[in-house]
Design a protein around this motif. Sequence first.
Motif, PDB file in Angstrom:
ATOM      1  N   ARG A  49      53.371 -22.890  -8.097  1.00  0.00           N
ATOM      2  CA  ARG A  49      53.295 -24.168  -8.808  1.00  0.00           C
ATOM      3  C   ARG A  49      52.585 -25.169  -7.906  1.00  0.00           C
ATOM      4  O   ARG A  49      52.952 -25.359  -6.756  1.00  0.00           O
ATOM      5  CB  ARG A  49      54.686 -24.685  -9.164  1.00  0.00           C
ATOM      6  CG  ARG A  49      54.680 -25.992  -9.977  1.00  0.00           C
ATOM      7  CD  ARG A  49      56.094 -26.334 -10.407  1.00  0.00           C
ATOM      8  NE  ARG A  49      56.130 -27.487 -11.293  1.00  0.00           N
ATOM      9  CZ  ARG A  49      56.387 -28.742 -10.890  1.00  0.00           C
ATOM     10  NH1 ARG A  49      56.618 -28.988  -9.599  1.00  0.00           N
ATOM     11  NH2 ARG A  49      56.407 -29.731 -11.758  1.00  0.00           N
ATOM     12  N   ARG A  50      51.539 -25.782  -8.440  1.00  0.00           N
ATOM     13  CA  ARG A  50      50.745 -26.763  -7.694  1.00  0.00           C
ATOM     14  C   ARG A  50      50.305 -26.236  -6.325  1.00  0.00           C
ATOM     15  O   ARG A  50      50.355 -26.935  -5.318  1.00  0.00           O
ATOM     16  CB  ARG A  50      51.522 -28.072  -7.538  1.00  0.00           C
ATOM     17  CG  ARG A  50      51.721 -28.827  -8.853  1.00  0.00           C
ATOM     18  CD  ARG A  50      52.355 -30.181  -8.639  1.00  0.00           C
ATOM     19  NE  ARG A  50      52.395 -30.936  -9.876  1.00  0.00           N
ATOM     20  CZ  ARG A  50      51.408 -31.709 -10.339  1.00  0.00           C
ATOM     21  NH1 ARG A  50      50.290 -31.809  -9.650  1.00  0.00           N
ATOM     22  NH2 ARG A  50      51.539 -32.375 -11.467  1.00  0.00           N
ATOM     23  N   TYR A 227      47.854 -24.833 -15.987  1.00  0.00           N
ATOM     24  CA  TYR A 227      49.234 -25.250 -16.197  1.00  0.00           C
ATOM     25  C   TYR A 227      49.905 -25.496 -14.845  1.00  0.00           C
ATOM     26  O   TYR A 227      50.876 -24.844 -14.485  1.00  0.00           O
ATOM     27  CB  TYR A 227      49.990 -24.185 -17.017  1.00  0.00           C
ATOM     28  CG  TYR A 227      49.442 -24.062 -18.409  1.00  0.00           C
ATOM     29  CD1 TYR A 227      49.981 -24.778 -19.464  1.00  0.00           C
ATOM     30  CD2 TYR A 227      48.331 -23.256 -18.671  1.00  0.00           C
ATOM     31  CE1 TYR A 227      49.446 -24.703 -20.740  1.00  0.00           C
ATOM     32  CE2 TYR A 227      47.788 -23.168 -19.947  1.00  0.00           C
ATOM     33  CZ  TYR A 227      48.357 -23.902 -20.971  1.00  0.00           C
ATOM     34  OH  TYR A 227      47.814 -23.835 -22.233  1.00  0.00           O
ATOM     35  N   GLU A 228      49.386 -26.461 -14.102  1.00  0.00           N
ATOM     36  CA  GLU A 228      49.837 -26.686 -12.740  1.00  0.00           C
ATOM     37  C   GLU A 228      51.263 -27.230 -12.675  1.00  0.00           C
ATOM     38  O   GLU A 228      51.921 -27.127 -11.637  1.00  0.00           O
ATOM     39  CB  GLU A 228      48.891 -27.639 -12.012  1.00  0.00           C
ATOM     40  CG  GLU A 228      48.809 -29.028 -12.596  1.00  0.00           C
ATOM     41  CD  GLU A 228      47.896 -29.945 -11.799  1.00  0.00           C
ATOM     42  OE1 GLU A 228      47.246 -29.446 -10.861  1.00  0.00           O
ATOM     43  OE2 GLU A 228      47.853 -31.150 -12.108  1.00  0.00           O
ATOM     44  N   ASP A 229      51.782 -27.803 -13.760  1.00  0.00           N
ATOM     45  CA  ASP A 229      53.160 -28.271 -13.770  1.00  0.00           C
ATOM     46  C   ASP A 229      54.143 -27.178 -14.149  1.00  0.00           C
ATOM     47  O   ASP A 229      55.357 -27.413 -14.173  1.00  0.00           O
ATOM     48  CB  ASP A 229      53.313 -29.447 -14.740  1.00  0.00           C
ATOM     49  CG  ASP A 229      52.749 -30.738 -14.164  1.00  0.00           C
ATOM     50  OD1 ASP A 229      52.895 -30.945 -12.948  1.00  0.00           O
ATOM     51  OD2 ASP A 229      52.158 -31.521 -14.922  1.00  0.00           O
ATOM     52  N   CYS A 230      53.646 -25.994 -14.470  1.00  0.00           N
ATOM     53  CA  CYS A 230      54.494 -24.844 -14.774  1.00  0.00           C
ATOM     54  C   CYS A 230      54.593 -23.933 -13.556  1.00  0.00           C
ATOM     55  O   CYS A 230      53.888 -24.113 -12.567  1.00  0.00           O
ATOM     56  CB  CYS A 230      53.918 -24.071 -15.960  1.00  0.00           C
ATOM     57  SG  CYS A 230      53.852 -25.010 -17.506  1.00  0.00           S
ATOM     58  N   TRP A 231      55.458 -22.950 -13.642  1.00  0.00           N
ATOM     59  CA  TRP A 231      55.631 -21.951 -12.581  1.00  0.00           C
ATOM     60  C   TRP A 231      54.955 -20.662 -13.036  1.00  0.00           C
ATOM     61  O   TRP A 231      55.409 -20.008 -13.988  1.00  0.00           O
ATOM     62  CB  TRP A 231      57.109 -21.720 -12.307  1.00  0.00           C
ATOM     63  CG  TRP A 231      57.779 -22.893 -11.652  1.00  0.00           C
ATOM     64  CD1 TRP A 231      57.944 -23.112 -10.320  1.00  0.00           C
ATOM     65  CD2 TRP A 231      58.384 -24.020 -12.313  1.00  0.00           C
ATOM     66  NE1 TRP A 231      58.610 -24.288 -10.094  1.00  0.00           N
ATOM     67  CE2 TRP A 231      58.893 -24.880 -11.306  1.00  0.00           C
ATOM     68  CE3 TRP A 231      58.537 -24.398 -13.652  1.00  0.00           C
ATOM     69  CZ2 TRP A 231      59.541 -26.075 -11.592  1.00  0.00           C
ATOM     70  CZ3 TRP A 231      59.190 -25.599 -13.945  1.00  0.00           C
ATOM     71  CH2 TRP A 231      59.677 -26.419 -12.933  1.00  0.00           C
ATOM     72  N   PRO A 243      57.254 -23.299 -18.281  1.00  0.00           N
ATOM     73  CA  PRO A 243      57.555 -24.699 -18.008  1.00  0.00           C
ATOM     74  C   PRO A 243      59.035 -24.940 -17.751  1.00  0.00           C
ATOM     75  O   PRO A 243      59.428 -26.066 -17.477  1.00  0.00           O
ATOM     76  CB  PRO A 243      57.121 -25.387 -19.314  1.00  0.00           C
ATOM     77  CG  PRO A 243      57.406 -24.372 -20.363  1.00  0.00           C
ATOM     78  CD  PRO A 243      57.146 -23.020 -19.721  1.00  0.00           C
ATOM     79  N   ARG A 257      65.359 -27.439 -15.007  1.00  0.00           N
ATOM     80  CA  ARG A 257      64.564 -28.192 -15.973  1.00  0.00           C
ATOM     81  C   ARG A 257      64.778 -27.558 -17.341  1.00  0.00           C
ATOM     82  O   ARG A 257      64.490 -26.373 -17.532  1.00  0.00           O
ATOM     83  CB  ARG A 257      63.080 -28.212 -15.612  1.00  0.00           C
ATOM     84  CG  ARG A 257      62.193 -28.788 -16.732  1.00  0.00           C
ATOM     85  CD  ARG A 257      60.817 -29.166 -16.233  1.00  0.00           C
ATOM     86  NE  ARG A 257      60.877 -30.383 -15.418  1.00  0.00           N
ATOM     87  CZ  ARG A 257      59.800 -30.979 -14.889  1.00  0.00           C
ATOM     88  NH1 ARG A 257      58.600 -30.459 -15.076  1.00  0.00           N
ATOM     89  NH2 ARG A 257      59.937 -32.078 -14.166  1.00  0.00           N
ATOM     90  N   LEU A 317      57.318 -34.121 -21.545  1.00  0.00           N
ATOM     91  CA  LEU A 317      56.516 -33.345 -20.599  1.00  0.00           C
ATOM     92  C   LEU A 317      55.211 -32.958 -21.275  1.00  0.00           C
ATOM     93  O   LEU A 317      55.215 -32.310 -22.324  1.00  0.00           O
ATOM     94  CB  LEU A 317      57.273 -32.090 -20.168  1.00  0.00           C
ATOM     95  CG  LEU A 317      56.522 -31.113 -19.260  1.00  0.00           C
ATOM     96  CD1 LEU A 317      56.239 -31.740 -17.903  1.00  0.00           C
ATOM     97  CD2 LEU A 317      57.309 -29.811 -19.094  1.00  0.00           C
ATOM     98  N   LEU A 319      51.898 -30.834 -21.404  1.00  0.00           N
ATOM     99  CA  LEU A 319      51.200 -29.636 -20.970  1.00  0.00           C
ATOM    100  C   LEU A 319      49.882 -29.550 -21.729  1.00  0.00           C
ATOM    101  O   LEU A 319      49.707 -30.226 -22.748  1.00  0.00           O
ATOM    102  CB  LEU A 319      52.057 -28.400 -21.224  1.00  0.00           C
ATOM    103  CG  LEU A 319      53.415 -28.367 -20.510  1.00  0.00           C
ATOM    104  CD1 LEU A 319      54.214 -27.145 -20.926  1.00  0.00           C
ATOM    105  CD2 LEU A 319      53.248 -28.407 -18.998  1.00  0.00           C
TER     106      LEU A 319
END
Length: 446
Positions: A49-50, A227-231, A243, A257, A317, A319
């Motif tokens: 993630r990120r 999808y940088e806010d997801c894992w 997500p 989350r 959120l 996406l």
Amino acid sequence: MSNPFPAALAPAPGRAGGLRSITIPRGRIEPETGLLDYVVRNDAHTWIRRGGGLVAFGEVTRFTTSGPDRFAEAQRWWRSELESAEVINGLSVPGTGLVAFGSFAFSKTSRHPSRLIVPEIIIGCRDGQSWLTYITDDADAELSAEAAEAVLAAYLEEVDPARAPHPEDRLAAGVLTEEQYLEAVAGGVRRIQAGELSKVVLARDVVAELGSPVATAQVLRELAVRYEDCWTYSVDGLIGSTPEMLIKVEDSTAQARVLAGTLDRAGAPADDPGYAERVLAGSAKQLHEHSIAIDSLTRQLEPFTDSMTSHSEPFVLQLPNVWHLASDVRARLTRDGGGEVPTSLALVEALHPTAAVCGTPTTVAGALIRELEHLERGPYAGPVGWIDAEGNGEWGIALRGAVIESSTRVRLYAGCGIVEGSQPQAELAETWSKFRPMIEALGLSH
């Protein structure tokens, strides 16, 4: 070329002895790409993630199980491995030292094997700082920085090529056709209206038939960037970008989350910045679905905590494909008589399945899922992630993902929370919005 097939299809390697490992610091990592520079093999295990997280190669040992006791049995196996392990680790960072990647079947009735896998080499990154862990069961292997770097270099020599769209690529119906899914949703609504339950999550699948072998590493890079806010996860042929964090444990703190309530971004007005907030937060149906999910998680987590905090109201959120109503939960874990807090895997066992992926009451919803879906979910909507020797870990829910069934066949899954106000056509459209991340990452269209 590295093997693109799930390692579960091959026999587990023989064991030479107890686990031995060394973790070494490697300094700062390239901030623009992070760990994506290492996602170059189709057989990599990933949790990203990120730009941070873990990327791993190889396999030293694995444990597989199934049934209602799958989490407890996996935890017992992991503890037994740790008892005889030799660990060299000067870093006090979650995800260093001995780590196992895991994927668990959604259902306790599933014959799909749940698994923990100990890789040979792991590259980790947190807050821009990276490390390397080398794991072996060879009693004579050298545990040194030089040996670890040599093992990593050997894996990185085999880089799998990218894949271009092929004229024979196509999407095919899965177990349920669209018409059958509409009927299943309508059936779920009727049972809710009859008072049997408050919510049920119904899923369906589609199959990507490819004209050339899937490039898993390429798919994972596409997902991680978009999808940088997801894992973004990959464990043994299960891939995707979720997500939803089921549970994250670091020392004595747990975080989660929770998502429930979805709005497709396709066709949304570009000149209305308050559109998602107004439509989602203004929908009694969406707020009801979200409240069921957050109440389910906090109720199950509460016995393990001294204190817990969460948003008083869900936030939106954003996406690339959808908006969600989301709530973050943070809790301080209770220590037992020996001063220990529950491990991440113990909390996974307590929390799964949540209302966000099953429904409520859980037992009634689970039985209705089996009746209406006619689908073997396998690892879809089950926990996926990792655990370290201290019990720290990150476990997401395997959503927005797929299972690689062969080099040219990939099965995609998506589901929706069905409540009294659900409309079958709207839920069908929502599944397509949730398929979109994997469809696009595979280079397909719908």
